[in-house]
Enzyme design. Structure first.
Site, PDB file in Angstrom:
ATOM      1  N   LYS A  87     -12.054 -22.048  49.435  1.00 23.50           N
ATOM      2  CA  LYS A  87     -11.485 -23.383  49.653  1.00 23.50           C
ATOM      3  C   LYS A  87     -10.682 -23.819  48.429  1.00 23.50           C
ATOM      4  O   LYS A  87      -9.565 -24.329  48.542  1.00 23.50           O
ATOM      5  CB  LYS A  87     -12.612 -24.397  49.933  1.00 23.50           C
ATOM      6  CG  LYS A  87     -13.254 -24.211  51.302  1.00 23.50           C
ATOM      7  CD  LYS A  87     -14.546 -25.019  51.464  1.00 23.50           C
ATOM      8  CE  LYS A  87     -15.183 -24.715  52.817  1.00 23.50           C
ATOM      9  NZ  LYS A  87     -16.494 -25.341  53.019  1.00 23.50           N
TER      10      LYS A  87
ATOM     11  N   ASP B 175     -15.040 -33.889  56.078  1.00 19.73           N
ATOM     12  CA  ASP B 175     -15.688 -33.116  57.148  1.00 19.73           C
ATOM     13  C   ASP B 175     -15.920 -33.943  58.408  1.00 19.73           C
ATOM     14  O   ASP B 175     -16.312 -33.376  59.439  1.00 19.73           O
ATOM     15  CB  ASP B 175     -17.068 -32.643  56.671  1.00 19.73           C
ATOM     16  CG  ASP B 175     -17.030 -31.376  55.829  1.00 19.73           C
ATOM     17  OD1 ASP B 175     -16.380 -30.415  56.263  1.00 19.73           O
ATOM     18  OD2 ASP B 175     -17.674 -31.346  54.769  1.00 19.73           O
TER      19      ASP B 175
ATOM     20  N   GLN C 239     -20.864 -29.044  50.138  1.00 18.98           N
ATOM     21  CA  GLN C 239     -21.095 -27.795  50.867  1.00 18.98           C
ATOM     22  C   GLN C 239     -22.526 -27.736  51.388  1.00 18.98           C
ATOM     23  O   GLN C 239     -23.486 -27.979  50.645  1.00 18.98           O
ATOM     24  CB  GLN C 239     -20.800 -26.601  49.934  1.00 18.98           C
ATOM     25  CG  GLN C 239     -20.901 -25.245  50.591  1.00 18.98           C
ATOM     26  CD  GLN C 239     -19.817 -24.997  51.657  1.00 18.98           C
ATOM     27  OE1 GLN C 239     -18.714 -25.538  51.585  1.00 18.98           O
ATOM     28  NE2 GLN C 239     -20.132 -24.178  52.639  1.00 18.98           N
TER      29      GLN C 239
HETATM   30  N1  GUN Z   1     -21.161 -25.202  55.549  1.00 22.50           N
HETATM   31  C1  GUN Z   1     -20.707 -24.392  56.529  1.00 22.50           C
HETATM   32  N2  GUN Z   1     -19.595 -24.912  57.101  1.00 22.50           N
HETATM   33  C2  GUN Z   1     -19.349 -26.079  56.462  1.00 22.50           C
HETATM   34  C3  GUN Z   1     -18.330 -27.064  56.601  1.00 22.50           C
HETATM   35  O1  GUN Z   1     -17.433 -26.998  57.446  1.00 22.50           O
HETATM   36  N3  GUN Z   1     -18.416 -28.111  55.747  1.00 22.50           N
HETATM   37  C4  GUN Z   1     -19.417 -28.226  54.820  1.00 22.50           C
HETATM   38  N4  GUN Z   1     -19.425 -29.309  54.032  1.00 22.50           N
HETATM   39  N5  GUN Z   1     -20.371 -27.326  54.664  1.00 22.50           N
HETATM   40  C5  GUN Z   1     -20.331 -26.254  55.481  1.00 22.50           C
END
Ligand code: GUN
Length: 280
Positions: free
Chosen positions: A49, A116, A93
């Site tokens: 990311k 998110d 995360q």
């Molecule tokens: N863990 C796995 N997928 C995601 C996601 O799309 N966002 C976040 N914050 N954590 C994750």
């Protein structure tokens, strides 16, 4: 003939477009990512990311925290990021270490920076059909990928396997908003094979290798694989790709399908939050 739903290609186009739009900005969009602990998969996702954000020209800030970080400390850092004007988007995360209440953490993120769309205010808006600030990354990426290949959703039987807050639940809501007929299946579902055989589109986000086998799939079905599983060190999805491929009309590969789309949507959401916060 089966068509591969190429998430990498579409994600590259989206990020290229964001890169061009960002190059003319004096102040760049800024994404902050908190990662607690040392879950190996999470460390890789966060690195990817950050890499993508920097390629586009965004500012990025990663806050690594130890596995035994206190919930209080984590929350304090979120409050600081909420107040930082230059931070447009905040991502924590998941999963978090077990001693931390993830709901407290998610709810602490300012709704206008919740990249998110995980907080109850934003997810609730989506459920009610109002416009949240942004839509959740993985479901948004899946629907964008299907739209890119002109795959019709309206009136079609779509099976979503998995009911997580990250993928299955919001995806089911978003597909209904597009007039799909959605079946939300999960680990306690009976007769999954029968439901699958009656589905035009199967989207598996169960995290279970080889869950979707060729006998689950009717000729011409569309297959979307959200699974990320490691089997003997090899990355594989939920779908038995080689045997399902000949029956499907369209199918996502793993890797190179949904994964890159999730990251592209995270970047797009960061850009959209920046725009909302800099409207005047
Ligand atoms: N863990 C796995 N997928 C995601 C996601 O799309 N966002 C976040 N914050 N954590 C994750």
């Amino acid at each position: 003939m089966t068509v591969i739903l190429d998430g990498r290609l579409l994600a590259d186009k989206i990020t290229q477009n964001l890169k061009e739009k960002t190059s003319s900005l004096k102040i760049k969009p800024k994404l902050a990512v908190i990662i607690a602990g040392d879950n190996p998969a999470s460390l890789i996702y966060v690195k990817n990311k950050q890499k993508r954000a920097e390629e586009i020209g965004f500012e990025s800030l990663v806050l690594p925290m130890p596995q035994d970080v206190s919930e209080e400390n984590l929350l304090e850092n979120i409050y600081i990021l909420n107040e930082m004007k230059e931070v447009n988007a905040i991502l924590v995360q998941l999963p978090l270490p077990n001693h931390i209440n993830k709901f407290n953490v998610i709810e602490a993120i300012a709704p206008e920076k919740d990249v998110d769309c995980f907080s109850s205010r934003n997810a609730g808006k989506m459920l009610c059909g109002y416009q949240p600030y942004v839509l959740p990354c993985t479901p948004k990426g899946i629907i964008r990928l299907l739209d890119n290949y002109n795959i019709e959703l309206e009136g079609r039987n779509v099976l979503v396997i998995g009911r997580s807050n990250i993928v299955g639940k919001p995806l089911s809501v978003m597909l209904q908003a597009r007039n799909a007929t959605v079946t939300a299946a999960h680990s306690k579902t009976r007769n999954l094979k029968d439901i699958a055989l009656n589905s035009d589109i199967i989207i598996s986000a169960a995290g279970c290798a080889n869950l979707v086998t060729a006998d689950f799939v009717r000729e011409g079905a569309v297959i979307v694989d959200v699974g990320i599983n490691r089997v003997n060190g090899k990355l594989t999805g939920d779908v038995d790709f080689s045997n399902v491929y000949p029956k499907a009309s369209y199918i996502t590969p793993v890797p190179g399908g949904v994964g890159p789309m999730t990251i592209a949507m995270l970047m797009e959401n960061t850009f959209e939050l920046y725009q909302i916060q800099n409207q005047n």
